[in-house]
Scaffold this motif. Sequence first.
Motif, short mmCIF file in Angstrom:
data_model
loop_
_atom_site.label_atom_id
_atom_site.label_comp_id
_atom_site.label_asym_id
_atom_site.label_seq_id
_atom_site.Cartn_x
_atom_site.Cartn_y
_atom_site.Cartn_z
N PHE A 33 58.21 4.00 -12.67
CA PHE A 33 57.70 5.36 -12.53
C PHE A 33 58.86 6.35 -12.49
O PHE A 33 59.90 6.08 -11.89
N TYR A 57 59.62 10.94 -12.43
CA TYR A 57 59.27 12.36 -12.56
C TYR A 57 60.61 13.07 -12.66
O TYR A 57 61.30 13.25 -11.66
N ASP A 77 72.76 5.33 -10.21
CA ASP A 77 72.32 6.01 -11.44
C ASP A 77 71.40 5.04 -12.19
O ASP A 77 71.84 3.95 -12.58
N SER A 122 56.79 15.19 -6.02
CA SER A 122 55.53 15.30 -6.77
C SER A 122 54.46 15.99 -5.94
O SER A 122 54.39 15.78 -4.72
N MET A 169 70.39 5.14 -15.12
CA MET A 169 70.81 4.90 -16.51
C MET A 169 71.86 3.78 -16.58
O MET A 169 72.11 3.24 -17.64
N MET A 172 62.75 17.64 -6.51
CA MET A 172 61.45 18.28 -6.25
C MET A 172 60.39 17.18 -6.10
O MET A 172 60.19 16.39 -7.03
N VAL A 213 68.30 17.37 -12.84
CA VAL A 213 66.97 17.20 -12.23
C VAL A 213 67.04 17.55 -10.73
O VAL A 213 67.81 16.93 -9.99
#
Length: 200
Positions: A142, A144, A129, A54, A131, A52, A49
């Motif tokens: 939230f 993205y 992280d 939003s 995860m 970048m 990822v």
Amino acid sequence: MGDEISTQAPSLGNLLGELLDHGAAEAVLFAVLLLSALSILYYTVRTGVPPMPSHPSARQAIFRLIPENFAPATIYELGCGWGGIAFALAARYPQARVVALELSPVPWLVCQVRRLVQRRPNLEIRRKDFMKTDLSDGDLVFCYLMVTPMRGLERKLIGDLRPGSVVITSTFAFPDWTAETVETVPEATSAQIYRYRVPG
Ligand SMILES: C[S@@+](CC[C@H](N)C(=O)[O-])C[C@H]1O[C@@H](n2cnc3c(N)ncnc32)[C@H](O)[C@@H]1O
């Protein structure tokens, strides 16, 4: 008369001037920029990822999708990048604890510098992280991200979060979870923003 030896310590201005004369400042700046770019590239490949941010219109849609009269005690942003949404969430919910998680060191560092000028006492920015983070106290989450992490994240959130918690994802949907609301953002290349609710 011989040369006089100065006993005065060089000022910061003089020191910088000397460094500039010898090209050292440019070399340091170049090295910092190069290392930053390599770090961003490494973490983009590692997480899959890029950092970048939003689109501003997507950001407005994300805030519109947060249910009215919702008073979350704990909010997580998973992959906060440069902090645009994390700082806005902390401003909108001053009573909530906002935890922004970011693995990539350069965006994380920018968020830390940003908080020196944009003080948000209820915002925690952690280099972690998501995860591997316990998200069980999250009322609102939230993210993205990209397609690849969504399947694993879906399983983690359904396992971690309490029934009724709200999850908003930008652009990339969870593969099996049905969104309760979807908003399309024409200004952001028709990106879709999804709102999910953890089933009871
Ligand atoms: C596309 S950016 C979004 C930035 C911000 N949330 C926004 O919407 O403006 C996604 C960020 O997630 C971070 N990221 C991806 N996987 C991660 C993980 N497992 N743990 C923490 N951060 C992660 C990336 O480094 C990247 O900065």
